[in-house]
Enzyme design. Structure first.
Site, short mmCIF file in Angstrom:
data_model
loop_
_atom_site.label_atom_id
_atom_site.label_comp_id
_atom_site.label_asym_id
_atom_site.label_seq_id
_atom_site.Cartn_x
_atom_site.Cartn_y
_atom_site.Cartn_z
N SER A 254 -3.91 3.37 4.03
CA SER A 254 -3.19 2.31 3.33
C SER A 254 -3.41 1.00 4.06
CB SER A 254 -1.69 2.64 3.29
OG SER A 254 -1.15 2.44 4.59
N LYS A 255 -2.83 -0.04 3.52
CA LYS A 255 -2.97 -1.38 4.09
C LYS A 255 -2.62 -1.43 5.57
CE LYS A 255 -3.13 -5.38 1.42
NZ LYS A 255 -3.35 -5.29 0.01
N ARG A 256 -1.70 -0.56 5.96
CA ARG A 256 -1.29 -0.49 7.35
C ARG A 256 -2.48 -0.28 8.28
NH1 ARG A 256 1.08 3.70 9.39
NH2 ARG A 256 0.72 4.90 7.49
#
Ligand code: GLU
Length: 493
Positions: A254-256
């Site tokens: 994910s963006k994380r």
């Protein structure tokens, strides 16, 4: 394989082209290309609320950047079109009506409030969430009544109440789901749009898709689809569910974990050939050791049998390494061509645009080796382009030297360089090596001072090549500016 291979990529335009979804596209495309089949792009835009403007364009741009071309779909057309679901609503309505007539589906008039309350109660009672089938057995009369109230119904599928639904997945083998664990899911929403499930099976059938290749997250939807195919008396396609992609911490990518849109990778200066190769290895391998595979090799060797069941981990270090390899494989002309837009964008505003392509072509061979990303180029070559350098004057003073001895070394260097015939790496070396000895300096001491003077950096490409590219005027000017800087330094005791 008896049937002509037809695969599709069916993105919902709800955002940017995520690396996970582009990996799905890539596998479906490779499979079609490997088997002489057709690859179809279909836009699944039936979730109006989640549709994002510009998403279709950016998905298309992502595919084009990677050279994933489609035989049918937006922009190219095809005989099974239109390839955008919002333009095919009639087909889904017809399917829904047929399912109702066959008693495989029913109208549901439950209000959102009722469903909300039902969900709350289910949570409280700790029972699995799902529609309680309140409208499944409404009488004709009850339905008429609801209709008269003006309630717009949804259409729900009549799930078998017991039994199992089985299917073969090319990657996961035998898959079995208990029917009683699936609820009467919605086929048609009250806004007149179908749900993903209905539109997906109607289109995969209508477009004669032979293999549905998609991410593992859809595996739990597949029994619903299998039941829908059976109810519609459609022959189901073959299924292949691709493993998840995890970040380095083994949670879903994910963006994380950093950039997740392929366009971000493009903008950071990864090459499309790197990305294609890297994405292909997220869940597939040729032989557990080959890392570098060209587009042609991938097409030649791809098979669903070698797709793994276990999740793939997105390893950014591997991606960076691979990009360095592909960058070094580019001819210098090609490297310069690809890097130029990054230089135009990244170099300080004071550098005159457009850049001289002749000059850039001389500079780029010196930095190609060291660039991991196209975007590194400006940082690595900045001092070739800017007018004035900004660096710590103390960097000019090599180990074992003083302000005075450095000034002297640079002054003599200027004298000699002024006289040099031609300004080639070879002649510069022939001049400066003996000069070090003459000045009773180690070559490293003299060259260090000159390196900093002409570039403002301590780590650069080979000194003489760099000076040759910078040219006589620039070098002399920079060395004399270095002397000026040194002179402003207080003399050390
Ligand atoms: N529209 C779905 C998605 O966005 C397609 C899933 C499938 O390939 O069936 O992923």
């Amino acid at each position: 394989m008896s049937r002509i291979v037809r695969t599709r990529f069916a993105p919902s335009p709800t955002g940017y082209p995520h690396v996970g979804s582009i990996r799905t596209a890539l596998f479906a495309w490779l499979f079609a290309r490997r088997n002489g089949g057709k690859f179809i792009l279909r836009i699944e835009d039936t979730d109006v609320a989640r549709t994002v403007e510009g998403a279709v364009e950016s998905i298309i741009a992502g595919l084009k950047w990677l050279g994933i071309d489609w035989d049918e779909g937006p922009e190219v057309g095809g005989s099974y079109g239109p390839y955008v679901q919002s333009q095919r609503l009639k087909l889904y309505h017809e399917a829904a009506v047929r399912l109702i007539e066959q008693d495989n589906a029913y109208y549901c008039y439950c209000s959102l409030q009722r469903l909300e309350k039902m969900r709350e109660e289910q949570t409280q009672r700790k029972v699995p969430p799902g529609y309680d089938r309140h409208c499944r057995n409404l009488s004709q009369q009850e339905r008429e009544l609801k209709k008269a109230e003006g309630i717009v119904p949804v259409v729900r599928f009549k799930m078998p109440l017991n039994g199992k639904t089985r299917f073969q997945d090319i990657i996961r083998g035998n898959v079995v789901f208990e029917n009683n664990l699936m609820d009467d899911f919605v086929l048609m929403k009250s806004d007149g749009y179908p749900t993903y499930h209905l539109a997906n099976i109607v289109d995969d059938h209508a477009m004669d898709i032979s293999h549905v290749i998609r991410a593992e997250e859809w595996l739990s939807s597949t029994p619903k689809h299998v039941l829908l195919y059976a109810a519609m008396r459609f022959e189901p396609p073959q299924f292949a569910h691709l493993p998840l992609i995890l970040g380095p911490d083994r949670s879903k990518l994910s963006k994380r974990h950093g950039a997740v849109s392929v366009m971000e990778y493009r903008d950071q200066g990864y090459l499309p050939e790197t990305m294609l190769n890297f994405l292909a290895l997220l869940g597939w391998s040729l032989d557990d050791k080959t890392e570098l595979l060209s587009r042609e090799q991938l097409i030649e060797d791809f098979s669903l049998e070698r797709v793994s069941k276990t999740a793939a981990v997105f390893n950014i270090e591997k991606l960076n390494w691979m990009n360095g390899v592909y960058i070094r494989q580019l001819s210098i002309e090609e490297f310069t061509r690809r890097v130029t837009p990054f230089l135009e964008w990244d170099l300080p505003a004071a550098v005159k645009r457009p850049l001289s392509s002749e000059y850039a072509a001389k500079v780029m061979p010196l930095i190609q080796e060291r660039a991991k990303l196209l975007d590194d180029a400006a940082q690595l070559s900045r001092y070739f382009f800017v007018d004035s350098l900004d660096y710590d004057v103390n960097l000019l003073i090599s180990k074992g030297m003083t302000k005075e001895s450095t000034i002297r070394a640079l002054e003599v260097s200027i004298e000699r360089l002024e006289k040099v015939e031609g300004f080639e790496a070879v002649s510069l070396e022939a001049l400066l090596r003996p000069l070090a000895e003459e000045l009773q300096l180690k070559t490293g001491q003299l060259f260090g001072a000159l390196r900093t003077a002409v570039s403002g950096e301590t780590a650069t490409p080979p000194l003489f090549q760099m000076m040759a590219v910078l040219g006589k005027m620039r070098c002399l000017d920079r060395i004399s500016k270095a002397i000026d800087k040194l002179q402003l330094l207080p003399t050390q005791p």
